[in-house]
Write an enzyme that holds these catalytic residues in place. Structure first.
Site, PDB file in Angstrom:
ATOM      1  CG  ASN A   1      -2.067  -0.951   1.156  1.00  0.00           C
ATOM      2  OD1 ASN A   1      -2.332  -1.529   0.108  1.00  0.00           O
ATOM      3  ND2 ASN A   1      -2.751  -1.130   2.259  1.00  0.00           N
TER       4      ASN A   1
ATOM      5  NE  ARG B   1      -8.059  -2.060 -10.437  1.00  0.00           N
ATOM      6  CZ  ARG B   1      -7.059  -1.243 -10.730  1.00  0.00           C
ATOM      7  NH1 ARG B   1      -6.070  -1.684 -11.499  1.00  0.00           N
ATOM      8  NH2 ARG B   1      -7.024  -0.003 -10.270  1.00  0.00           N
TER       9      ARG B   1
ATOM     10  CG  HIS C   1     -14.654   2.344 -11.150  1.00  0.00           C
ATOM     11  ND1 HIS C   1     -15.391   2.279  -9.988  1.00  0.00           N
ATOM     12  CD2 HIS C   1     -13.479   1.723 -10.880  1.00  0.00           C
ATOM     13  CE1 HIS C   1     -14.691   1.667  -9.054  1.00  0.00           C
ATOM     14  NE2 HIS C   1     -13.533   1.317  -9.563  1.00  0.00           N
TER      15      HIS C   1
ATOM     16  CE1 TYR D   1      -8.847  -7.152  -3.091  1.00  0.00           C
ATOM     17  CE2 TYR D   1      -9.921  -5.744  -4.694  1.00  0.00           C
ATOM     18  CZ  TYR D   1      -8.771  -6.185  -4.062  1.00  0.00           C
ATOM     19  OH  TYR D   1      -7.559  -5.645  -4.401  1.00  0.00           O
TER      20      TYR D   1
ATOM     21  NE  ARG E   1     -11.559  -1.230   1.587  1.00  0.00           N
ATOM     22  CZ  ARG E   1     -10.496  -0.780   0.916  1.00  0.00           C
ATOM     23  NH1 ARG E   1      -9.294  -0.849   1.457  1.00  0.00           N
ATOM     24  NH2 ARG E   1     -10.629  -0.247  -0.281  1.00  0.00           N
TER      25      ARG E   1
ATOM     26  CG  HIS F   1     -14.016  -3.570  -3.545  1.00  0.00           C
ATOM     27  ND1 HIS F   1     -14.739  -3.777  -4.703  1.00  0.00           N
ATOM     28  CD2 HIS F   1     -13.065  -2.658  -3.871  1.00  0.00           C
ATOM     29  CE1 HIS F   1     -14.243  -3.036  -5.674  1.00  0.00           C
ATOM     30  NE2 HIS F   1     -13.228  -2.345  -5.200  1.00  0.00           N
TER      31      HIS F   1
END
Length: 694
Positions: A47, A380, A440, A470, A566, A594
């Site tokens: 991260n 993705r 997205h 996720y 989160r 997520h």
């Protein structure tokens, strides 16, 4: 969000760093199994690398603006960078202390000794010497470092040792004014970062960093020199592809050119061993063309995301118990996904439930002679994507397949383009990124020659790998109110309808923001009229000033606002006169939270939306995003059960408050760990459905 009003908003970057501190808390938590603690150390490191390559790179770009333009900013980027470095330094000190004093001893307690080169016995060193000569030495190309010469180049995220020598490096004669140093790359990859020490099968199992194998045998590289200390360094580079003008030509070619340049972008962080002598640091800074803001003190080892691959030597019992993905009862009982979905809407909750129904939907559509067209958005995808393979088969079977591939999905650009080329070769109509917008949203639409269309609307990507890690929701529907809107969105993406009007979906950049504003304002009106008013919102990040101000207005009107965030949260909860009725918690656990879910009391006619979008400015204004309503009362009830577990969590939930201290939630009663309880709840639904299936 960068603001001059810190009493009203948290800075985005500092809030994100406090989120990463929650990841570090998981590594610090002795209740977490040992190998999972190592995993969280790896996540924290990964991260932080991305943060410097993306967020800090953006701040550094602002510093390069002309003074007049910098004055137009509502914050001082230089001061913010100082705050970031102070926060990061404190976290890295925590990280190093945890690693040395807790993790290494805990590994030894289970029979795994993580040692350095100084702890090798003579026999072990002799055995490792053979490994070094065979596997490591061919990858090493030492570079002499003097105070003169060409500018030095370090690979992005590469591992290097700067070695002190008291004679010319490798017999190469340097001028008298040159320092006696050399640079040696640590070849991981391609070699594993951790090397098992040859010897008895153990326990104890002895292992060391590849860096230390190189350190031990540096004299082999410099036979004519006395080798002194070796200091670890690493350079991170800007990850932005700078594609603002890409639409003037071939977007794919522009991205491929930019990807080729990414490893050579500007530095964003030079991480160095804090024991590195000052004169040597000055030399490296000069040769690398670094600025003061690039320099960040580190420890003996870098790239600690490599803990993802730490060897376990067959040691068991120190990891989370397996939670295999559960089957969805309705899909298991139905002959086809279509049959189950036409009966009523269905919801999956990954990773607790299997992602396979999504793949099955596309595979069945590929084989169904009644299917005419398939459309999907791909942000993705997995490396060996079952979703993409299903689309290839559909195209080969003569279906009209449209795939909108987001070619600007950061760090997935190359993989997305590779799949796009394969799909184009198979006859798929591939559409790419739009000007000024990322696509997205996560949607699929299956149209038939006769019979209702089927749609899938998700909060997470069409990616089997991340679906196992996720926590996301996915809605399967044949409800014409939703499928018609999904079809309209694909018409927009294909360029067939530049101004679509949606009946049910809230779609960015068209009216997602305004739709959420209306829903919040309705709660404000209800509260002012003395009626019950409540907002419950679960998301990854809360950053947008407009949304935050609307929530503050709701709180001041008496609306009960409960937030589950989160990651970063720029809203300051629990401040009297501003956000006194707002509570916020953050859940960090074994699965990455997520899913986005937004619930509004709405005068008793509750409105529940799932979404691909967080409440961030980029999601609301600069991306194609969708929030979709959940009509089925049974599915809304299921969502409430999941959200209630999050609200009652007293094991992994942290309080987001005005001090950003990440205190754990403390509630009386038995422990409630939301993720485990969610799995058990869905497991019980499978058991309840079993007799019906028989």
């Amino acid at each position: 969000m960068h603001t001059t009003d810190p009493d009203r908003y948290f800075d985005r970057e500092i809030s994100w760093l406090r989120f990463n501190a929650r990841v570090l808390q998981e590594a610090e938590d002795v209740r977490v199994p040992l190998f999972e603690r190592l995993k969280f150390l790896a996540i924290f490191s990964s991260n932080l690398d991305e943060f410097f390559r993306v967020r800090v790179a953006g701040l550094r770009h602002l510093l390069r603006l002309k003074k007049k333009k910098r004055k137009q900013l509502d914050f001082d980027p230089a001061e913010l960078l100082r705050q970031i470095h102070a926060e990061v330094t404190a976290q890295q000190e925590r990280y190093g202390r945890l690693f040395r004093t807790e993790i290494v001893p805990a590994l030894a307690d289970v029979g795994i000794e993580l040692i350095d080169e100084r702890a090798l016995t003579d026999d072990e060193a002799e055995a490792l010497h053979g490994y070094f000569r065979r596997e490591v030495r061919p990858h090493l190309m030492p570079v002499p470092l003097g105070r003169s010469g060409e500018p030095l180049f370090l690979e992005n995220q590469g591992l290097y040792l700067v070695v002190e020598l008291d004679e010319p490096a490798g017999g190469i004669r340097l001028s008298a004014r040159d320092a006696r140093y050399a640079l040696v790359g640590v070849p991981s990859p391609p070699l594993p970062r951790f090397v098992a020490v040859p010897g008895p099968s153990g326990p104890p199992h002895r292992v060391l960093f590849l860096d230390d194998v190189v350190r031990r045998f540096l004299p082999d590289l410099f036979p004519n020199a006395a080798v002194g200390a070796a200091y670890a360094v690493k350079l991170s580079r800007d990850a932005d592809l700078y594609l603002d003008d890409a639409f003037e030509g071939d977007l794919k070619a522009a991205i491929e050119r930019a990807l080729a340049k990414r490893p050579m972008q500007r530095p964003t962080r030079f991480l160095y061993d804090l024991h590195l002598p000052g004169d040597l640091l000055a030399l490296l800074r000069e040769r690398l063309g670094l600025e003061e803001e690039d320099l960040v003190e580190g420890g003996r080892y870098h790239n600690l995301h490599d803990f993802f691959g730490f060897p376990r030597f067959g040691v068991e019992g120190h990891e989370d118990p397996a939670l295999p993905p559960l089957p969805h009862p309705a899909f298991e009982a139905a002959e086809t996904i279509r049959d189950a979905v036409e009966a009523r809407d269905r919801l999956i909750h990954t990773p607790y439930q299997s992602f396979q129904p999504v793949v099955r939907l596309l595979e069945e559509a590929a084989e169904d002679p009644g299917v005419e067209r398939i459309a999907i958005t791909l942000y993705r995808v997995a490396d060996d994507s079952a979703v993409s393979h299903a689309l290839l088969r559909a195209a080969e079977a003569g279906k009209r397949v449209t795939a909108f591939v987001e070619a600007k999905a950061r760090f997935d650009e190359a993989n997305n383009l590779q799949w796009a080329r394969r799909m184009e070769a198979a006859g798929v109509q591939v559409l790419y990124s739009m000007r000024d917008l990322k696509v997205h949203t996560k949607l699929a639409h299956v149209a038939r020659r006769d019979g209702p269309a089927t749609a899938y609307l998700g909060t997470g990507n069409f990616n089997e790998k991340t679906a196992a890690l996720y926590s996301d929701f996915g809605l399967f529907t044949a409800d014409a109110r939703l499928t018609a809107d999904v079809a309209k969105l694909f018409a927009f993406l294909r360029g067939e309808d530049p101004a679509p009007r949606f009946a049910q979906l809230l779609v960015a950049p068209f009216h997602l923001r305004e739709g959420f504003y209306r829903l919040i304002d309705r709660e404000i009106d209800e509260a002012r009229a003395g009626r019950p008013a409540r907002i419950l919102a679960k998301m990854n990040s809360l950053e947008d000033g407009g949304m935050i101000d609307r929530l503050y207005a709701a709180a001041q009107a008496g609306v009960e606002v409960q937030l589950l965030v989160r990651g970063l949260c720029c809203l300051r909860p629990g401040v009297d006169g501003l956000s006194g009725t707002i509570t916020a918690t953050s859940l960090v656990d074994r699965f990455l939270e997520h899913a986005r879910c937004y619930v509004f009391h709405h005068g008793g006619d509750e409105q529940v939306y799932l979404a691909s979008a967080d409440w961030m400015t980029r999601n609301l204004d600069r991306r194609v995003e969708v929030a979709f309503p959940v009509f089925d009362p049974a599915l809304r009830a299921l969502l409430h059960r999941v959200l209630d577990l999050h609200l009652r969590d007293n094991v992994k939930a942290r309080i987001l408050d005005a001090d950003q201290e990440n205190r754990y939630v403390e509630r009386a009663g038995p422990p409630v760990r939301a993720q485990l309880e969610t799995y058990r709840m869905l497991e019980a639904l499978v058991a309840e459905a079993a007799p019906e299936a028989e």
